[in-house]
Design a protein around this motif. Structure first.
Motif, PDB file in Angstrom:
ATOM      1  N   VAL A  25       1.392  -1.005   0.322  1.00  0.00           N
ATOM      2  CA  VAL A  25       0.235   0.089   0.576  1.00  0.00           C
ATOM      3  C   VAL A  25       0.649   1.262   0.042  1.00  0.00           C
ATOM      4  CG1 VAL A  25      -1.599   1.144   1.194  1.00  0.00           C
ATOM      5  CG2 VAL A  25      -2.218  -1.174   1.435  1.00  0.00           C
ATOM      6  N   GLY A  26       1.576   0.973   0.837  1.00  0.00           N
ATOM      7  CA  GLY A  26       2.421   2.421   0.390  1.00  0.00           C
ATOM      8  C   GLY A  26       3.355   2.551  -0.655  1.00  0.00           C
ATOM      9  N   LYS A  27       3.668   1.941  -0.846  1.00  0.00           N
ATOM     10  CA  LYS A  27       5.333   2.087  -2.550  1.00  0.00           C
ATOM     11  C   LYS A  27       3.443   1.898  -3.422  1.00  0.00           C
ATOM     12  CE  LYS A  27       8.540  -0.830  -1.678  1.00  0.00           C
ATOM     13  NZ  LYS A  27       9.441  -2.961  -2.450  1.00  0.00           N
ATOM     14  N   ARG A  28       2.581   1.886  -3.584  1.00  0.00           N
ATOM     15  CA  ARG A  28       1.519   2.290  -4.378  1.00  0.00           C
ATOM     16  C   ARG A  28       1.157   3.075  -4.425  1.00  0.00           C
ATOM     17  NH1 ARG A  28       0.165   2.223  -9.714  1.00  0.00           N
ATOM     18  NH2 ARG A  28      -1.785   2.824  -9.800  1.00  0.00           N
ATOM     19  N   ALA A  29       1.142   3.881  -2.951  1.00  0.00           N
ATOM     20  CA  ALA A  29       0.006   4.890  -2.607  1.00  0.00           C
ATOM     21  C   ALA A  29       1.265   6.506  -3.051  1.00  0.00           C
ATOM     22  CB  ALA A  29       0.106   5.197  -1.634  1.00  0.00           C
ATOM     23  N   ALA A  33       0.482   9.352  -5.761  1.00  0.00           N
ATOM     24  CA  ALA A  33       0.539  10.399  -5.080  1.00  0.00           C
ATOM     25  C   ALA A  33       1.545  11.078  -5.986  1.00  0.00           C
ATOM     26  CB  ALA A  33       1.353  10.525  -3.327  1.00  0.00           C
ATOM     27  N   ASN A  34       2.852  10.917  -6.989  1.00  0.00           N
ATOM     28  CA  ASN A  34       3.349  11.070  -7.832  1.00  0.00           C
ATOM     29  C   ASN A  34       3.412  11.087  -9.057  1.00  0.00           C
ATOM     30  OD1 ASN A  34       5.383  11.656  -5.895  1.00  0.00           O
ATOM     31  ND2 ASN A  34       6.396   9.877  -6.198  1.00  0.00           N
ATOM     32  N   GLY A  35       1.782  11.179  -9.064  1.00  0.00           N
ATOM     33  CA  GLY A  35       0.702  11.551 -10.676  1.00  0.00           C
ATOM     34  C   GLY A  35       0.487   9.410 -11.604  1.00  0.00           C
ATOM     35  N   ALA A  36       1.231   9.132 -10.660  1.00  0.00           N
ATOM     36  CA  ALA A  36       0.061   7.243 -11.731  1.00  0.00           C
ATOM     37  C   ALA A  36      -1.246   7.784 -11.493  1.00  0.00           C
ATOM     38  CB  ALA A  36       0.603   5.994 -11.044  1.00  0.00           C
ATOM     39  N   THR A  37      -1.619   6.599 -12.218  1.00  0.00           N
ATOM     40  CA  THR A  37      -2.980   6.492 -12.675  1.00  0.00           C
ATOM     41  C   THR A  37      -3.500   5.681 -11.988  1.00  0.00           C
ATOM     42  OG1 THR A  37      -2.870   7.560 -15.324  1.00  0.00           O
ATOM     43  CG2 THR A  37      -5.223   6.537 -14.542  1.00  0.00           C
ATOM     44  N   LYS A  39      -5.909   2.517 -10.900  1.00  0.00           N
ATOM     45  CA  LYS A  39      -6.235   1.279 -12.006  1.00  0.00           C
ATOM     46  C   LYS A  39      -7.850   0.747 -11.166  1.00  0.00           C
ATOM     47  CE  LYS A  39      -2.175  -1.229 -12.364  1.00  0.00           C
ATOM     48  NZ  LYS A  39      -1.519  -1.424 -13.271  1.00  0.00           N
ATOM     49  N   VAL A  40      -8.432   1.804 -10.101  1.00  0.00           N
ATOM     50  CA  VAL A  40     -10.075   1.750 -10.151  1.00  0.00           C
ATOM     51  C   VAL A  40     -10.575   2.514 -10.658  1.00  0.00           C
ATOM     52  CG1 VAL A  40      -9.961   0.177  -8.234  1.00  0.00           C
ATOM     53  CG2 VAL A  40      -9.872   1.817  -7.909  1.00  0.00           C
ATOM     54  N   ASP A  41     -11.776   3.063 -10.517  1.00  0.00           N
ATOM     55  CA  ASP A  41     -12.948   4.361 -11.061  1.00  0.00           C
ATOM     56  C   ASP A  41     -12.704   5.371 -10.128  1.00  0.00           C
ATOM     57  OD1 ASP A  41     -13.522   6.523 -12.208  1.00  0.00           O
ATOM     58  OD2 ASP A  41     -15.693   5.177 -12.629  1.00  0.00           O
ATOM     59  N   VAL A  42     -12.187   5.811  -9.592  1.00  0.00           N
ATOM     60  CA  VAL A  42     -12.684   7.045  -8.698  1.00  0.00           C
ATOM     61  C   VAL A  42     -11.737   8.074  -8.565  1.00  0.00           C
ATOM     62  CG1 VAL A  42     -12.184   4.447  -6.786  1.00  0.00           C
ATOM     63  CG2 VAL A  42     -10.279   6.672  -7.473  1.00  0.00           C
ATOM     64  N   ASP A  43     -12.472   8.893  -7.977  1.00  0.00           N
ATOM     65  CA  ASP A  43     -12.647  10.297  -8.042  1.00  0.00           C
ATOM     66  C   ASP A  43     -10.868  10.755  -6.998  1.00  0.00           C
ATOM     67  OD1 ASP A  43     -11.553  13.133  -8.326  1.00  0.00           O
ATOM     68  OD2 ASP A  43     -13.542  13.758  -7.046  1.00  0.00           O
ATOM     69  N   VAL A  44      -9.631  10.919  -7.383  1.00  0.00           N
ATOM     70  CA  VAL A  44      -8.599  11.403  -7.012  1.00  0.00           C
ATOM     71  C   VAL A  44      -8.139  12.415  -6.116  1.00  0.00           C
ATOM     72  CG1 VAL A  44      -6.748   9.543  -8.074  1.00  0.00           C
ATOM     73  CG2 VAL A  44      -7.212  11.720  -8.974  1.00  0.00           C
ATOM     74  N   LYS A  45      -9.361  13.215  -6.385  1.00  0.00           N
ATOM     75  CA  LYS A  45      -8.942  14.636  -5.718  1.00  0.00           C
ATOM     76  C   LYS A  45      -9.941  14.615  -4.244  1.00  0.00           C
ATOM     77  CE  LYS A  45      -9.326  17.339  -9.639  1.00  0.00           C
ATOM     78  NZ  LYS A  45      -9.176  18.155 -10.359  1.00  0.00           N
ATOM     79  N   THR A  46     -10.681  13.683  -3.793  1.00  0.00           N
ATOM     80  CA  THR A  46     -11.377  13.030  -2.788  1.00  0.00           C
ATOM     81  C   THR A  46     -11.089  12.147  -2.134  1.00  0.00           C
ATOM     82  OG1 THR A  46     -13.246  12.467  -3.568  1.00  0.00           O
ATOM     83  CG2 THR A  46     -13.502  14.217  -3.770  1.00  0.00           C
ATOM     84  N   ALA A  49      -4.687   9.007  -1.393  1.00  0.00           N
ATOM     85  CA  ALA A  49      -3.773   8.364  -2.189  1.00  0.00           C
ATOM     86  C   ALA A  49      -3.656   6.508  -1.836  1.00  0.00           C
ATOM     87  CB  ALA A  49      -1.892   8.397  -1.997  1.00  0.00           C
ATOM     88  N   THR A  50      -3.742   6.611  -0.531  1.00  0.00           N
ATOM     89  CA  THR A  50      -3.583   5.549   0.458  1.00  0.00           C
ATOM     90  C   THR A  50      -4.918   4.152   0.269  1.00  0.00           C
ATOM     91  OG1 THR A  50      -4.309   5.899   2.403  1.00  0.00           O
ATOM     92  CG2 THR A  50      -1.686   5.328   2.432  1.00  0.00           C
ATOM     93  N   ASP A  51      -6.574   4.536   0.186  1.00  0.00           N
ATOM     94  CA  ASP A  51      -7.151   4.618   0.419  1.00  0.00           C
ATOM     95  C   ASP A  51      -7.487   4.104  -0.999  1.00  0.00           C
ATOM     96  OD1 ASP A  51      -7.758   4.716   3.459  1.00  0.00           O
ATOM     97  OD2 ASP A  51      -8.695   7.010   2.291  1.00  0.00           O
ATOM     98  N   ILE A  52      -6.856   4.166  -2.579  1.00  0.00           N
ATOM     99  CA  ILE A  52      -6.806   4.021  -3.704  1.00  0.00           C
ATOM    100  C   ILE A  52      -6.233   3.430  -3.474  1.00  0.00           C
ATOM    101  CG2 ILE A  52      -6.541   4.676  -5.552  1.00  0.00           C
ATOM    102  CD1 ILE A  52      -6.963   7.736  -5.009  1.00  0.00           C
ATOM    103  N   ALA A  53      -4.983   2.786  -3.298  1.00  0.00           N
ATOM    104  CA  ALA A  53      -4.172   2.085  -3.750  1.00  0.00           C
ATOM    105  C   ALA A  53      -4.578   0.830  -2.507  1.00  0.00           C
ATOM    106  CB  ALA A  53      -2.758   2.134  -2.513  1.00  0.00           C
ATOM    107  N   LEU A  54      -5.191   0.606  -1.491  1.00  0.00           N
ATOM    108  CA  LEU A  54      -5.690  -0.328  -0.722  1.00  0.00           C
ATOM    109  C   LEU A  54      -7.384  -0.990  -1.015  1.00  0.00           C
ATOM    110  CD1 LEU A  54      -5.368  -2.298   1.793  1.00  0.00           C
ATOM    111  CD2 LEU A  54      -7.311  -0.203   2.850  1.00  0.00           C
ATOM    112  N   LEU A  55      -8.180  -0.035  -1.736  1.00  0.00           N
ATOM    113  CA  LEU A  55      -9.134  -0.563  -3.043  1.00  0.00           C
ATOM    114  C   LEU A  55      -8.692  -1.674  -4.271  1.00  0.00           C
ATOM    115  CD1 LEU A  55     -12.032  -0.110  -3.584  1.00  0.00           C
ATOM    116  CD2 LEU A  55     -11.710   2.103  -4.423  1.00  0.00           C
ATOM    117  N   GLU A  56      -6.917  -1.417  -5.021  1.00  0.00           N
ATOM    118  CA  GLU A  56      -6.891  -1.471  -5.857  1.00  0.00           C
ATOM    119  C   GLU A  56      -6.662  -3.336  -5.199  1.00  0.00           C
ATOM    120  OE1 GLU A  56      -4.692   2.034  -8.313  1.00  0.00           O
ATOM    121  OE2 GLU A  56      -3.610   1.006  -7.197  1.00  0.00           O
TER     122      GLU A  56
END
Length: 68
Positions: A25-29, A33-37, A39-46, A49-56
């Protein structure tokens, strides 16, 4: 989805290795945070990054394995 549920699903994907999950999770987050797209359909503004990584990981979009 609640964080506890996501964490439980993500732990199943890494054979319940919480240290491996935390590292992944840390590496993916950091990548997100550094601009990687994501892989799930979420709003990166809301979402954090850690929650997105965990979801992925929980959804199986990111494969986590031990590197030797």
């Amino acid at each position: 989805m609640r964080t506890e549920v996501l964490t439980a699903k993500a732990l199943e994907k890494v054979n319940h290795d919480k240290y491996l999950l935390a590292n992944a999770v840390g590496k993916r987050a950091e990548a997100i945070a550094n601009g990687a797209t994501p892989k799930v359909d979420v709003d990166v503004k809301t979402m954090k990054a850690t929650d997105i990584a965990l979801l992925e990981i929980a959804e199986g979009k990111i494969e986590v394995n031990l590197e030797e």
